[in-house]
Design a protein around this motif. Structure first.
Motif, mmCIF file in Angstrom:
data_model
loop_
_atom_site.group_PDB
_atom_site.id
_atom_site.type_symbol
_atom_site.label_atom_id
_atom_site.label_comp_id
_atom_site.label_asym_id
_atom_site.label_seq_id
_atom_site.Cartn_x
_atom_site.Cartn_y
_atom_site.Cartn_z
ATOM 1 N N ALA A 129 -1.390 -0.886 -4.241
ATOM 2 C CA ALA A 129 -2.710 -0.404 -3.837
ATOM 3 C C ALA A 129 -2.517 0.960 -3.179
ATOM 4 N N ARG A 130 -3.543 1.791 -3.240
ATOM 5 C CA ARG A 130 -3.449 3.106 -2.617
ATOM 6 C C ARG A 130 -4.277 3.126 -1.346
ATOM 7 N N THR A 131 -3.732 3.777 -0.335
ATOM 8 C CA THR A 131 -4.451 3.916 0.928
ATOM 9 C C THR A 131 -4.501 5.383 1.330
ATOM 10 N N LYS A 163 0.833 -1.203 0.000
ATOM 11 C CA LYS A 163 0.000 0.000 0.000
ATOM 12 C C LYS A 163 0.867 1.252 0.000
#
Length: 580
Positions: free
Chosen positions: A108-110, A80
């Motif tokens: 993935a983006r958080t 992330k």
């Protein structure tokens, strides 16, 4: 393991975990020409280039081709990344480009800092205050990184953008906190840099490019509600103003092919975006050289009374052609552009010496004629003193600038003007300052961006001039400029009271859930009560306005920054233009 690291390790380019560390002699021996250790015992390997990495990644796990837009979603358990953006809208666009590249590489983006494996700060270097904000943020991240270390889940921290380009050595050495440094032209290299960082080494790429425009990268838009978007059309700047760091952090001017820009704008239109801003350091010097048949076109002239430090550049499709094509894509999509340079309205000399409407500037004529090109223009002045303008190497006098302003207002009635100003530049006297105050009063801008001068290394001012205006004097002058601007902007905005303004709804007001907020054609914020509205064409049932709707609002009050009013009806951009 990060996906990029798996690809590099598969290609034999990273040592596996637990491998014996190389000695200092071995490390130094591995440094090729132009490489050197950045701290004792740790080297920054050049590593493979992007093509090598992409081949290795493709061999291990097939993915979408580079020219396609990022696929939504990501692999379960993907590392992330947390992104923070500082500075101008170019940095917002850079964030979207960097995220598009990382998303394709399996990240993935958080939005939650505590769950991030990678933290990337997209930075600004225009003023010292902007850089200090990054140093302060790094100190806050130090505690988070220290908490992660005992748990075995190392946090990787990266500095991206202009500050990375300007201060690579200091960033890597100071506090030993940063793992990755990537300049504005190195975002394609982020997967490799993060893979190197995962192996415990610092990694950097701050090489500037003469041709990188990320034309094949469709940014992942992150604006709230998806109502507005920014589209980068060019990168870099050749103007070399004496105060400005941009040519040294973003490099020389180069423009995206028009075809790739039109593709991105069409995609945004299909997604329901209602306003696009064409973005660049100097948008109206746009010059697309990708089509051979236009490479011998004569160079355009400059606005009358304006000059430049570089020779005229022949060839290429110009900004007026791009603006024409973009405005034809969707009649319900507003088009803005920022930031132009006052010198680059090439037909001004003809128009200012003759009266025929056939001699209008192409860009100004398009703004006047097309209902979906906003009647708003950013004309950065920087100072009202000809003497200071000469020291800044702006290429014009106060008189030439004012002549252009008058011509713009004659050509585009009701145009909204915005500008940039720097106070306290090298050698600025009190008389110079008062000339800037008087320019603010004479032009009466609707929107202004005003700052105290901050000396930047590498600039001409740093090498040739003295930053001799005391900080307290800069502060006093800035306060006077801001007060003058607000006074005049309030008068300009008060002239709109009683008028109906077309507003693009962006969403709820930040101060009241019972009110909506949007912007008018002049890019001024408009706030009005959220109430049930009729549709102007009666094609829709009455209802409340939603983000992306156009609403006619009657203005009832104004301040220097905001208009307030009552909504009359929902409508469309085309219908409102036809009724005007």
């Amino acid at each position: 393991m990060l996906p990029a690291a798996r690809a590099l390790r598969a290609a034999g380019l990273l040592r596996p975990p637990g491998a014996a560390p190389r000695t200092g002699t071995a490390r130094r021996a591995r440094c090729g020409p132009g490489q050197r250790p950045v701290r004792r015992g740790v080297a920054l390997p050049a590593g493979p280039d992007l093509r090598h990495f992409l081949r290795a990644a493709a061999a291990e796990q097939p993915g979408p081709s580079p020219e396609l837009p990022p696929e939504p979603g990501c692999t379960p358990g993907a590392p992330k990344v947390y992104l923070e953006t500082y500075g101008c809208q170019m940095n917002v666009n850079d964030t979207e480009i960097a995220w598009a590249i990382l998303q394709k590489s399996g990240y993935a983006r958080t939005k939650k800092l505590d769950e991030a494996d990678v933290v990337l700060l997209v930075t600004c270097s225009v003023r010292e205050k902007a850089e200090q904000a990054i140093w302060n943020r790094l100190q806050q991240l130090r505690a988070l990184k220290a908490r992660r270390r005992p748990a075995g889940a190392a946090l990787r921290i990266g500095i991206l953008g202009c500050m990375a380009e300007r201060l690579k050595e200091e960033i890597l050495h100071r506090e030993k906190l940063v793992d990755v440094v990537a300049g504005p032209d190195a975002y394609r290299d982020l997967p490799r840099l993060l893979a190197v960082a995962e192996s415990g080494q610092q990694a950097a790429n701050v090489l500037l490019s003469l041709d990188e425009t990320y034309a094949d990268i469709l940014p992942v838009q992150t604006s709230a509600g998806g109502t507005t978007a920014f589209v980068s059309i060019m990168r870099g700047c050749d103007n070399m103003c004496s105060y400005c760091i941009v040519p040294f952090t973003r490099g020389r001017e180069r423009s995206r092919p028009i075809a790739s820009i039109l593709q991105e704008v069409r995609m945004l239109s299909d997604q329901g975006v209602k306003e696009v801003t064409l973005l660049g350091q100097n948008v109206n010097s746009f010059r697309d050289l990708s089509e051979v048949q236009f490479q011998s076109v004569a160079a355009p002239g400059l606005s009358r009374g304006f000059s430049t430090v570089y020779k005229a550049k022949p060839g290429g499709l110009r900004f007026s052609h791009l603006l024409d094509q973009v405005s034809r894509i969707d009649p319900e999509m507003r088009i803005r552009f920022i930031s132009p340079h006052p010198k680059d309205f090439p037909d001004e000399a003809i128009k200012l010496s003759e009266t025929s409407p056939d001699h209008l500037s192409q860009v100004l004529q398009l703004i006047q004629e097309r209902h979906n090109i906003c009647k708003q223009l950013h004309l950065p002045a920087q100072s009202g003193s000809t003497r200071v303008l000469e020291a800044m190497r702006r290429g014009y006098t106060r008189e030439a600038y004012l002549e252009l302003v008058h011509h713009v207002r004659d050509t585009i009635p009701g145009v909204s003007l915005s500008s940039d100003f720097i106070t306290g530049f090298c050698g600025e006297t009190e008389e110079d300052h008062q000339q800037t105050v008087s320019l603010l009063r004479e032009v009466r801008y609707n929107i202004g961006f005003l700052f105290a001068y901050s000396m930047r290394q590498k600039t001409r001012a740093h090498h040739r001039l003295q930053d001799d205006v005391p900080a307290d004097v800069k502060k006093r002058r800035l306060e006077q400029l801001i007060a003058t601007f607000r006074e005049e902007a309030a008068r300009a905005n008060n002239a709109l009271v009683g008028q109906a303004q077309l507003v693009l709804v962006e969403g709820p007001s930040k101060r009241s859930a019972s009110e909506l907020c949007g912007r008018n054609d002049g890019n001024i914020k408009v706030i009005f009560p959220d109430a049930e509205l009729e549709d102007a064409a009666e094609s829709r049932a009455p209802g409340r306005a939603q983000p992306g709707d156009y609403v006619m609002v009657k203005i009832t009050s104004a301040s220097s920054q905001t208009l307030r009013g009552v909504a009359l009806c929902r409508t469309t951009l085309s219908r409102a233009a036809a009724a005007h």
